[in-house]
Design a protein around this motif. Structure first.
Motif, PDB file in Angstrom:
ATOM      1  N   ARG A 371       0.901  -1.130   0.093  1.00 17.64           N
ATOM      2  CA  ARG A 371       0.100   0.087  -0.095  1.00 17.64           C
ATOM      3  C   ARG A 371       0.856   1.341   0.072  1.00 17.64           C
ATOM      4  O   ARG A 371       0.664   2.179  -0.648  1.00 17.64           O
ATOM      5  N   GLU A 386      -7.222  -7.966  -2.191  1.00 20.32           N
ATOM      6  CA  GLU A 386      -7.776  -7.012  -1.389  1.00 20.32           C
ATOM      7  C   GLU A 386      -7.123  -5.690  -1.282  1.00 20.32           C
ATOM      8  O   GLU A 386      -7.828  -4.574  -1.530  1.00 20.32           O
ATOM      9  N   GLU A 390      -8.387  -2.296  -3.029  1.00 21.18           N
ATOM     10  CA  GLU A 390      -8.546  -0.959  -2.117  1.00 21.18           C
ATOM     11  C   GLU A 390      -7.867   0.351  -2.991  1.00 21.18           C
ATOM     12  O   GLU A 390      -8.350   1.284  -2.913  1.00 21.18           O
TER      13      GLU A 390
END
Lengths: 440, 291
Positions: A371, A386, A390
């Motif tokens: 991220r 996931e 996101e």
């Protein structure tokens, strides 16, 4: 200091050993442990690797020990289980693998295997308690058992074809593309006149393993293939070529030239093969060029996988495809000495780029690092979907666990694997909603 | 879990130090005093309660558990001298299986059978194998099973070493509800220096000696008859020693969390005693020492 580990993708040693034995035709593993070990192997490993698990449930023989076997010893239960297994499941080899509880108790497994052999049953054993290490250690232990014990069982002299090369370091299911990768590696070796000893997968049986000592070379594809190669060098003085990572795209050419030089093969044949393969790959790359620029393929990517995948796929994407390595996460938890080698190897393919490289099997840490890198593309396991959702970036699942794709013969190794990788990755980029929105 | 019936006492000690003999005689003395007593042998040798039962065979809990799916209290217990309910946990043959897990399994079964609710004992004595080699042998002092642990020790260093190991286990488990230490039972006291040595160890580790059991022929003789001293020689001095121990356990609830010595401390302590004993034996007289 210890910390908690979220969704580790590395199962235990018992499972690593089972994965190896189950990938050899007519090898019948016999688990000596509690019943959960076999079930967990099915639920936690086999079923999460590209959707080609065994139909129904895991058909694995298991002694399913209970408390009384812990207290009084489980030797007799194993003896009974082995006898019954030999009776009802026909196999060329029976491989006893052990779980934590029976190893804590100290059941005498070598004696049980010896008893079996005394009755002319082909039995080997591997002490594989989960606490001895993870799935990679299990691969080591099972391969070691085969290399060391098979010669005591199979006394017949094998006719070994000239130019046989053993391939080590691809762990079935832990690499969801293991079948296809092995096939493509085999095709490369055949292309330069060698005979691949794939050892695992369709039509690979004990006959293949009997030929191991007669090979001219060990080809080591990942850090986990080093131990088998070392054992074979000590026992049979077989030399090795160690790659650290999958040869993807033109890395295959480097491998083929190394093989040709080391084994004194016909260089003309080799160059002819390389030219043909590279020319096809270049042709494919040229066809992709327009989309590459139009859809902005050249972007920073995050790659999460085992060291062999990260090195092999990462190198190809960076060197041959001009992608930008933002974050590389190596998940197979290699020992410290191997980490240095892996980091050193990665440094050679990432010059001048500020890449974040971490070793982690902790989902939380991996997600945070991915991220933070804010990549334009994520290549990883199904667990990384996931964070891709996101971040709203294209995503391709290519490492373990892989539970949202079917993998039957697909490969990312070699020349053909490179083309497949581009197809899959390109499709992921094009089908990502962001791109479609921009295009419309 | 039901309300605990009676006082639960665990008795530990190095193998061969006489803890089964001591425990059985304490059980016998308590029973003789009119109490309802259960003695549970937690040792794979399964000979803890032999001298309470006249040497008769008693199937162990674990052997019975192995043979039968449903086990009743009658199958695994025998009533011995003075009505003491005798139970042997049992265990695997040497070198096979896991005796520690066996203790765990046996204790679990006794709880399932509601032995304590049904028998309503005043005292439950657990006679446990020496060195607390693994978690299984700590079961009686864990989970609030026993209230107090006692250790049987002679003046031999290895026996003291085993006692110190038990102190480590008590020290670990007592703060979270495990048994505390009731004290040391000094056994096989023969040499003149022995009581002082054990007293000194007790002082160093923050506990005390609850009784000194002299080495005695009466014990050996009674054992050969398959009996406790309380049964075979009730009038003997030795019987009185055991009665005093039983009285102490009955009347005193004192307990401590011991302070075990670490390895270098224990070695240093032992060496100092080695020197002292040598000096006593060879008659060294120190300056200013009173003779």
């Amino acid at each position: 200091m210890s910390h908690h580990l979220e969704k580790s993708r590395n199962s235990c040693a018992l499972h690593g050993a089972l994965q190896l034995f189950e990938a050899i035709d007519a090898v019948v593993p016999v688990i000596h442990s509690t019943s959960g070990c076999g079930v967990q192997h099915y639920l936690g490993v086999t079923r999460l690797s590209g959707g080609n698990d065994t139909f129904g449930s895991p058909p694995v023989s298991s002694s399913n020990i209970t408390q009384k076997h812990v207290v009084f010893g489980g030797g007799s239960r194993l003896r009974e289980q082995l006898k019954n297994t030999v009776k009802v499941v026909q196999g060329d080899l029976y491989a006893i693998v052990t779980g934590c509880s029976t190893e804590m108790v100290g059941d005498d497994i070598p004696a049980m295997a010896r008893e079996g052999r005394d009755q002319d049953w082909p039995v080997i054993f591997a002490n594989t308690p989960g606490f001895s290490g993870d799935v990679h250690q299990g691969y080591h232990l099972a391969v070691k058992a085969l290399i060391e014990q098979l010669p005591d069982i199979v006394k017949t002299q094998e006719v070994i074809p000239a130019g046989l090369v053993n391939i080590w370091g691809i762990i079935p299911n832990q690499d969801p593309f293991w079948r296809g990768n092995l096939q493509e590696l085999g095709r490369l070796l055949e292309g330069v006149g060698l005979i691949p000893n794939l050892l695992l997968g369709r039509d690979q049986s004990i006959a293949s393993w009997k030929q191991v000592p007669g090979a001219v070379l060990n080809l080591v594809i990942s850090p986990w293939g080093k131990l088998p190669a070392q054992l074979l060098e000590e026992r049979y003085t077989i030399p090795s070529i160690t790659l650290d990572g999958l040869p993807v795209g033109t890395s295959a050419s480097i491998l083929l030239r190394r093989l040709t030089e080391q084994l004194e093969l016909d260089p003309i044949r080799t160059e002819k093969f390389i030219t043909r393969e590279e020319s096809l790959l270049n042709y494919q790359l040229a066809r992709l060029a327009d989309t590459y620029y139009r859809a902005g393929f050249q972007r920073e990517f995050a790659l999460v996988g085992e060291s062999a995948q990260v090195i092999g796929i990462g190198e190809f994407l960076v060197k041959s495809f001009g992608m930008l390595p933002g974050t590389l996460v190596i998940t197979d938890n290699p020992p410290e000495s191997i980490r240095e080698e892996v980091a050193g190897r990665l440094a050679t393919i990432l010059p001048g780029y500020d890449t974040v490289v971490i070793f982690s099997e902790d989902q939380s840490e991996i997600t945070d690092v991915v991220r933070a890198g804010d990549p334009g593309l994520i290549l990883g396991s199904s667990l990384e979907q996931e964070v891709a959702v996101e971040l709203g970036v294209p995503f391709l699942a290519l490492s373990f666990p892989l539970f949202d794709r079917i993998v039957l013969e697909r490969a990312y190794a070699g020349y053909r694997g490179a083309a497949t990788l581009l197809e899959d990755m390109g499709s992921a980029i094009l089908s990502c909603s962001n791109y479609i929105n921009e295009a419309s | 879990m039901s309300i605990k019936q009676g006082k639960h006492i665990a008795i530990y000690g190095k193998g061969g130090i006489g803890k089964s003999t001591t425990t059985s005689n304490i059980s016998a003395a308590l029973a003789d005093a009119g109490y309802r007593v259960i003695q549970i042998g937690c040792d794979p040798k399964s000979d803890s309660t032999t001298i309470l039962r006249g040497g008769n065979d008693l199937p162990t809990v674990l052997d019975t558990l192995r043979e039968q799916s449903k086990v009743r209290l009658e199958d695994i217990s025998a009533v011995g001298f003075g009505g003491v309910l005798c139970i042997e946990a049992g265990g695997p043959v040497p070198g096979v299986g896991c005796a520690g897990r066996g203790i765990n399994a046996a204790v679990e079964l006794l709880q399932e059978l509601h032995v304590f609710d049904e028998f309503k004992p005043d005292f439950v004595l657990y006679d446990v194998l020496g060195d607390v080699v693994c978690g299984g042998f700590a079961v009686p002092i864990r989970d609030g099973l026993a209230d107090r642990a006692f250790v049987v020790s002679s003046s031999d260093f290895m026996s003291i070493f085993a006692a110190n190991n038990l102190f480590k286990a008590v020290n670990k488990y007592a703060p979270s509800g495990g048994a505390r230490l009731g004290g040391i039972i000094a056994n096989s006291i023969l040499a003149a220096y022995a009581p002082a040595l054990i007293d000194d160890f007790a002082g160093k580790t923050g506990t005390h000696v609850i009784g000194y059991v002299p080495r005695s022929l009466v014990v050996a003789q009674s054992e050969l008859y398959g009996k406790t001293v309380i049964e075979a020689a009730p009038q003997s001095e030795q019987a009185q020693v055991y009665r005093n121990l039983a009285k102490y356990i009955d009347e005193n609830d004192d307990s401590v969390i011991p302070k075990p010595l670490n390895s270098p401390e224990l070695k240093k302590w032992a060496r100092e005693w080695g020197d002292r004993i040598f000096e006593v034996e060879t008659g060294v007289v120190h300056e200013m020492a009173s003779i």
